[in-house]
Write an enzyme that holds these catalytic residues in place. Structure first.
Site, PDB file in Angstrom:
ATOM      1  N   HIS A  46       0.813  -1.207   0.000  1.00  0.00           N
ATOM      2  CA  HIS A  46       0.000   0.000   0.000  1.00  0.00           C
ATOM      3  C   HIS A  46       0.852   1.264   0.000  1.00  0.00           C
ATOM      4  CE1 HIS A  46      -3.709   2.229   0.622  1.00  0.00           C
ATOM      5  NE2 HIS A  46      -3.100   2.921   1.567  1.00  0.00           N
ATOM      6  N   HIS A  92     -10.509   2.724  -0.681  1.00  0.00           N
ATOM      7  CA  HIS A  92     -10.645   2.260   0.697  1.00  0.00           C
ATOM      8  C   HIS A  92     -11.423   0.946   0.652  1.00  0.00           C
ATOM      9  CE1 HIS A  92     -10.239   4.065   4.954  1.00  0.00           C
ATOM     10  NE2 HIS A  92      -9.071   4.024   4.364  1.00  0.00           N
TER      11      HIS A  92
END
Length: 735
Positions: A46, A92
């Site tokens: 990430h 998200h």
């Protein structure tokens, strides 16, 4: 004893043995607990983009309008008159699959902070959502309901309108939904701000919410690994819920106003929001960009829980926090602004010349890492792509017979989850707060927002009112058919949506949602999709100014459909002339614009027939495509066209029906010979209407008028019936 109980700590934190060996070599010793926690997050997928960074270098990032390109919190383009438009899209996904309300809400909060971190005031939010099939899955309906509620809660509360978006439903998103949020902001050119820390001796100040244990490990536990596919109709993966952040939009509103005032008064040397990996990421990236070091004293960080360990403080992803660098002489002024906005502020460290990131607890040194090791030295991996020899995704249930008459098939498409009206979703959002919105959801193919005008007479005495248009698009089903051509189509369609309101693209942002890149077939999808995006950007001369990569979107059932999402911003010279999609004037002629070569492979009608996403997509004549976009854009701007709508999912008949429904008026149409009424060729063609003389040189196929959609030789259906089917379709599926 489980495998987890016996494996080394670095593996538990997501680091491979090879990566851990590199860390040992870089430090020259064994890392402390806080150092290992920080490195595991900064070296996670990430944060490090270790499987995609090499690929992203292939995307074009330079253009005439680019003010800020990739590398800052958000990209920015020149909107004219000294104004910059900052925008970015981020994912998200995994947090929303675990806890959809807070996952989606904090996704909105995080992308808004990216916008005001570069000095821009947020003026719009758009969202791109993917869920499993709502008709057959209670879990998908639950995720949809609560994710939409979270988006609405945050955006409505903070006073930023949600002006557009898209939703698709496919079986592959059942266990791993996608929640991508895009934000747009405005700033004078001279207020655009960098996150780069500067000036040894300057102070590091943390302001906003107190730090707690919510969100610890989110970047590695959630965003850098596959979901387990946990049970439970209310979201699954329950054990991971502590890694999901908790948002407070009212705290963010104060934080935003405080940040913008500090920038307006030129009190900050740099500004950075706290997102994934919390203080670790924010501080280390500031140091890396500025070529400096930082000392952070965790004992000075305001906490919600008094017994937090240093590693917890450094990796917490508590929301509504910002980090800035302040010259000592300006500290009193900065804290006074924070006090006025009721935003807590604390000096937690200082800038150094050491090029090291030191973490202290009072006088105790608990960690020290070279900034380069933390930010720049994560290994970047070469992918091993292999084209799959079989179809990766199956077909679903047949919902309409392949030999059904055209009227039956059209009604089935209009009622289907991917085409039915999104009113049940977007009516939960406030699209007009701030009073900039000129075209709201359902009125046009792109949102249109008015820009501040420099002349008091603008609009009133015939002076133009400049504006921007914003759209967000993606189509995982077609990308699954052909990742390269499908990803290019997403760019073309997004630009087509802007053309329909009269806007010319200035730049784009992307969010690349894919499965596990360590698997050869997913790696092939990712490589091909990025190549397609790069080519389409070059075809249209639209640069990429920023984006996000979300990988490991995969469950035990397999990967999601490859889903690159594109957000695009364009400029209109006068929002009073912004296009609409609905037919309006009886007697207007209807024309088909563009080189339209539809196929059914990967189409919505193929899905309703039960077919898997397989086959081939139409080839594109890029010269003809650009010409069609330009023709529509100019026709809208000059008011020659009464309406404009791109032909997208569902094909030509669905596009015609949508124009009739939006305008509340019928049409009589004769389709060109041999044209498949349900085939798709996204981004290439449009339906426009206008007076006969305005359509000179175009392929006229009918006229506006009456109360029916009458397609000669195929169907004749009342617009009221089509409107009811289209309007009730999604509501019926999710109720």
């Amino acid at each position: 004893m489980t495998d987890t109980d016996t494996q080394p700590r670095h593996r538990e934190l997501g680091l491979t043995d090879h990566e851990y060996a590199l860390i040992l070599d870089g430090l020259g010793r064994t890392p402390t607990d806080v150092e290992l926690a920080m490195l595991s997050l900064m070296w996670s997928e990430h944060c490090a983009y270790k499987h995609s960074k090499k690929l992203l270098r292939r995307l074009p990032t330079e253009g005439a309008h680019v003010l800020v390109g990739p590398g800052e919190n958000a990209g920015a383009v020149d909107a004219g008159d000294g104004l910059a438009v900052a925008f970015k899209v981020e994912s998200h996904n995994h947090p929303s699959a675990v806890e959809p309300f807070q996952g989606a809400a904090t996704g909105v909060g995080g992308i808004l902070r990216d916008i005001f971190a570069v000095g821009a005031r947020p003026i719009a939010v758009l969202d791109s959502l993917r869920f499993g099939e709502p008709a057959s899955s209670q879990r998908s309906r639950y995720l949809l309901e609560h994710a939409v509620a979270g988006i609405g809660h945050y955006g409505n509360s903070i006073g930023v309108p949600t002006v557009g978006g898209e939703i698709y439903f496919e079986q592959s998103y059942e266990q791993n939904c996608l929640v991508n949020a895009m934000a747009v902001g405005l700033a004078p050119h001279d207020r655009l701000t960098s996150a780069a820390a500067a000036g040894p001796g300057n102070l590091v100040l943390l302001f906003g919410a107190r730090t707690g244990r919510d969100g610890i490990g989110g970047a590695s536990v959630l965003a850098s690994a596959e979901l387990s596919g946990g049970t439970g109709g209310d979201g699954g993966d329950h054990a991971k819920r502590p890694t999901v952040q908790i948002g407070d939009p009212f705290a963010e509103k104060k934080l935003m106003e405080c940040s913008l005032e500090l920038l307006d008064r030129e009190l900050l040397a740099s500004l950075q929001d706290l997102g994934a990996a919390g203080l670790t990421s924010a501080a280390s990236e500031m140091a890396s960009k500025g070529g400096v070091g930082l000392d952070i004293d965790v004992s000075r960080v305001p906490l919600r829980e008094a017994d937090m360990e240093p590693f917890e403080i450094m990796v917490s992803e508590s929301q509504e926090r910002m980090l800035c660098v302040v010259e000592p002489r300006l500290l009193d002024q900065v804290t006074a602004v924070c006090e006025r906005w009721e935003v807590q502020a604390a000096v937690i460290g200082e800038v150094t010349a050491s090029r090291h990131f030191r973490i202290l607890r009072g006088s105790e040194l608990v960690g020290e890492i070279p900034v380069e090791l933390l930010v720049d030295d994560c290994p970047l991996y070469d992918l091993a792509p292999e084209r799959p020899t079989t179809t990766l995704y199956g077909g679903g249930d047949q919902r309409v017979a392949t030999d059904a008459d055209p009227a039956t098939q059209l009604k089935a498409l209009l009622a289907s989850a991917n085409i039915a009206s999104r009113l049940p979703v977007y009516e939960q959002y406030d699209p007009v707060v701030q009073s900039r919105t000129v075209r709201r959801p359902g009125e046009a193919d792109a949102a249109v927002l008015a820009l501040p005008v420099l002349s008091a007479s603008s609009g009133a005495g015939g002076e133009p009112i400049p504006g921007i248009a914003v759209a967000i698009d993606g189509n995982g089903r077609r990308v699954a058919v052909d990742p390269r051509a499908g990803a290019a189509e997403v760019v073309y369609e997004c630009a087509a949506n802007l053309a329909c309101v009269g806007a010319e693209p200035l730049g784009l942002t992307n969010c690349l949602n894919f499965g596990n890149p360590e698997k050869p077939h997913v790696a092939w999808q990712l490589v091909e999709a990025v190549e397609g995006l790069a080519q389409a950007c070059r075809d249209l001369d639209v640069p990429v100014v920023g984006g996000n990569v979300s990988l490991y979107n995969e469950s035990p059932e397999g990967p999601i459909l490859p889903t690159p999402v594109i957000g695009m911003v364009g400029r209109l010279p006068d929002v009073r002339h912004a296009g609409r999609l609905g037919f309006a004037n009886p007697g207007d002629r209807i024309a088909l614009v563009g080189d339209f070569n539809p196929r059914r492979d990967g189409s919505e009608i193929a899905k309703l027939h039960g077919s898997a996403p397989a086959g081939a997509l139409p080839g594109k004549d890029v010269v003809a495509l650009r010409s069609a976009h330009q023709r529509v854009r100019e026709g809208v701007r000059t008011r020659a066209f009464t309406s404009a709508h791109d032909i997208a999912e569902g094909g030509l008949l669905v596009a015609l029906a949508e124009c009739c429904i939006a305008g509340g008026v019928g049409a009589i149409v004769t389709l060109p010979d041999g044209l498949d009424p349900f085939g798709e060729d996204l981004g290439t063609a449009f339906i426009v209407s206008g007076p006969t003389e305005a359509l000179a040189g175009l392929r006229v196929i009918g006229a506006v008028g009456g109360r029916e959609l009458n397609v000669e030789g195929l169907l004749k259906l009342p617009v009221s019936e089509l409107s009811a089917i289209h309007g009730d379709g999604l509501a019926a599926l999710v109720s």
